[in-house]
Write an enzyme that holds these catalytic residues in place. Structure first.
Site, PDB file in Angstrom:
ATOM      1  N   GLU A  97     -58.597 -11.069 -31.411  1.00  0.00           N
ATOM      2  CA  GLU A  97     -59.008 -12.355 -32.204  1.00  0.00           C
ATOM      3  C   GLU A  97     -60.690 -11.862 -32.409  1.00  0.00           C
ATOM      4  O   GLU A  97     -61.237 -11.142 -31.875  1.00  0.00           O
ATOM      5  CB  GLU A  97     -59.211 -13.507 -31.176  1.00  0.00           C
ATOM      6  CG  GLU A  97     -57.893 -13.981 -30.849  1.00  0.00           C
ATOM      7  CD  GLU A  97     -57.899 -15.386 -30.236  1.00  0.00           C
ATOM      8  OE1 GLU A  97     -58.918 -16.056 -29.917  1.00  0.00           O
ATOM      9  OE2 GLU A  97     -56.750 -15.826 -29.833  1.00  0.00           O
ATOM     10  N   HIS A  99     -62.693 -18.976 -35.244  1.00  0.00           N
ATOM     11  CA  HIS A  99     -61.765 -18.079 -34.476  1.00  0.00           C
ATOM     12  C   HIS A  99     -60.556 -17.756 -35.012  1.00  0.00           C
ATOM     13  O   HIS A  99     -60.058 -18.620 -35.734  1.00  0.00           O
ATOM     14  CB  HIS A  99     -62.031 -17.728 -33.099  1.00  0.00           C
ATOM     15  CG  HIS A  99     -60.916 -19.069 -32.296  1.00  0.00           C
ATOM     16  ND1 HIS A  99     -61.396 -20.405 -32.401  1.00  0.00           N
ATOM     17  CD2 HIS A  99     -60.217 -18.892 -31.760  1.00  0.00           C
ATOM     18  CE1 HIS A  99     -60.483 -20.989 -31.701  1.00  0.00           C
ATOM     19  NE2 HIS A  99     -59.495 -19.968 -31.356  1.00  0.00           N
ATOM     20  N   HIS A 146     -56.283 -16.608 -34.657  1.00  0.00           N
ATOM     21  CA  HIS A 146     -55.201 -16.757 -33.582  1.00  0.00           C
ATOM     22  C   HIS A 146     -54.200 -15.761 -34.281  1.00  0.00           C
ATOM     23  O   HIS A 146     -54.100 -15.542 -35.428  1.00  0.00           O
ATOM     24  CB  HIS A 146     -54.566 -18.231 -33.640  1.00  0.00           C
ATOM     25  CG  HIS A 146     -55.122 -19.099 -32.442  1.00  0.00           C
ATOM     26  ND1 HIS A 146     -54.500 -20.109 -32.201  1.00  0.00           N
ATOM     27  CD2 HIS A 146     -56.175 -18.762 -31.642  1.00  0.00           C
ATOM     28  CE1 HIS A 146     -55.389 -20.813 -31.300  1.00  0.00           C
ATOM     29  NE2 HIS A 146     -56.536 -19.973 -30.893  1.00  0.00           N
ATOM     30  N   ASP A 201     -59.316 -23.923 -26.411  1.00  0.00           N
ATOM     31  CA  ASP A 201     -60.150 -24.206 -27.373  1.00  0.00           C
ATOM     32  C   ASP A 201     -60.709 -25.461 -27.445  1.00  0.00           C
ATOM     33  O   ASP A 201     -61.870 -25.715 -27.696  1.00  0.00           O
ATOM     34  CB  ASP A 201     -59.164 -24.166 -28.706  1.00  0.00           C
ATOM     35  CG  ASP A 201     -58.592 -22.534 -29.117  1.00  0.00           C
ATOM     36  OD1 ASP A 201     -59.385 -21.600 -28.709  1.00  0.00           O
ATOM     37  OD2 ASP A 201     -57.546 -22.471 -29.592  1.00  0.00           O
TER      38      ASP A 201
END
Length: 158
Positions: free
Chosen positions: A38, A100, A102, A113
Site C-alpha cells: 500500500e 492511500h 487498497h 481506516d
C-alpha cells in the site's frame, strides 16, 4: 487508469476537484500486482466555501510503513511539505485530508481506516471534515469524514 477529476456529495452541496497532478500521483501507486505494498500520503489544496480543489497528493516517503494490506503515514516529510505549501501560498493551500491505496478493484474503507480517519479529523484546527480517499485498481473511494461517525461519500461527476 483514468479516474474522474470532479466529485460531489449526493446533494451536490460539496464539490471536489482533483488536479491532473494529484490523479497522476494516485495512478503511480495503484497496487497493480498482488505483492505490491500500500502507498499513501496527504491531500493539499484550497477551500472555496463548501468546495475544495486538491492540488497535490504527497507520495510515500522512506519513513512511511508500507505493507501489502497496511499503510502507516509517518509525519516526517509530509508535514514539512504541508507547511511549505501553507507558507508559500500565504495560507491558501492547506491540509485537506489523507489518501492511500487498497489492493482491490473497487475499494471500501476498513474499520481501521474509519477509526484513523475519525482520529485525524478530530485533530483538524479548522473543524472541517477531512477528505479521505482510497485508490483502488479500477476506482476511487472518497468520503468527507467528520470528527465522529461516518461522513458523506462522494461520487464522480461526469
Amino acid at each position: 487508469m483514468q479516474f474522474m477529476s470532479s466529485w460531489a456529495t449526493g446533494d451536490r452541496r460539496t464539490l471536489l476537484h482533483f488536479t491532473d497532478s494529484t490523479l497522476e500521483t494516485f495512478c503511480q501507486h495503484i497496487q497493480v500486482i498482488d505483492t505490491a505494498c500500500e502507498a499513501g500520503g496527504i491531500l493539499l489544496g484550497s477551500v472555496h466555501g463548501a468546495h475544495m480543489i486538491i492540488d497535490e497528493a504527497t507520495a510515500p516517503t522512506e519513513y512511511d510503513k508500507r505493507f501489502r494490506c497496511l499503510f502507516e503515514r509517518m509525519p516526517f516529510g509530509h508535514e514539512s511539505i504541508a507547511l511549505a505549501r501553507w507558507t508559500g501560498s500565504n495560507g491558501t493551500i492547506r491540509y485537506l485530508g489523507e489518501w492511500h491505496t487498497h489492493s482491490e478493484d473497487h475499494p471500501h474503507p476498513s474499520g481501521l481506516d474509519r477509526s484513523e480517519w475519525n482520529r485525524l479529523s478530530a485533530k483538524r484546527r479548522d473543524k472541517r471534515p477531512m477528505i479521505a480517499v482510497i485508490v483502488g485498481r479500477k476506482s476511487l473511494y472518497a468520503e468527507l469524514v467528520p470528527k465522529s461517525g461516518r461522513g458523506l461519500v462522494l461520487a464522480p461527476v461526469e
